[in-house]
Write an enzyme that holds these catalytic residues in place. Sequence first.
Site: not given
Ligand code: GRF
Length: 197
Positions: A16, A113
Amino acid sequence: MTPLALGILGSGKGSNCRAILEQIRAGNLNAEVRLVISDVLEAGILDIARAFEVPNAYLPPGKYRTRLEPQVEQDLVKMLRDAEVNLVVLAGFMRVLKAPMLDAFPRRIINIHPSLLPKFPGIEAWKQALAAGEKTTGCTVHYVESGIDTGEIIAQREVPISPGDTPATLHERIQLAEYALYPSVIAQFARGERQSK
Ligand code: GRF
């Protein structure tokens, strides 16, 4: 307009964080990542910050498992304030924030989330949705408050569940939705359409 100053916190692979940095680089998001912080030394999110040449730091979390030690959380507030961060973005940050952070950044901390909250709070929400036999799930961006995954909802995106889905294929589809939703919500803050009250 001045770019919105972001601080991103994460414990994991950081996809992300990468999506946000890519949207900034592409000129689609008027923001600047001032600091990426992880409570996990080996976390991929720190590699991503380095690849994008963004200031980054490992924050040793202290003796607790699910939160930061209070003094560490005070230090975190100072780091973010020194970097003049306006919006704190949680991107896979696996610790619950307490008073030092919540008081320092009221309505200025957001989280993503992997479910349509209030359904399936907590860990591995995509597995919970599969086990419950849902036809649709999704992802939610919300303000961070003292409860776990309970803060006011800002935006959601639906993701269909296919009959052949495994936890891995479903999680992957949800993450693709996250990469679109999270930067678009941050852009609302950057345009001044959302502010702390
Ligand atoms: C995501 O799926 C988010 O929804 C959750 O943790 C994950 C983080 O993934 N809170 P990344 O580290 O951004 O790949």
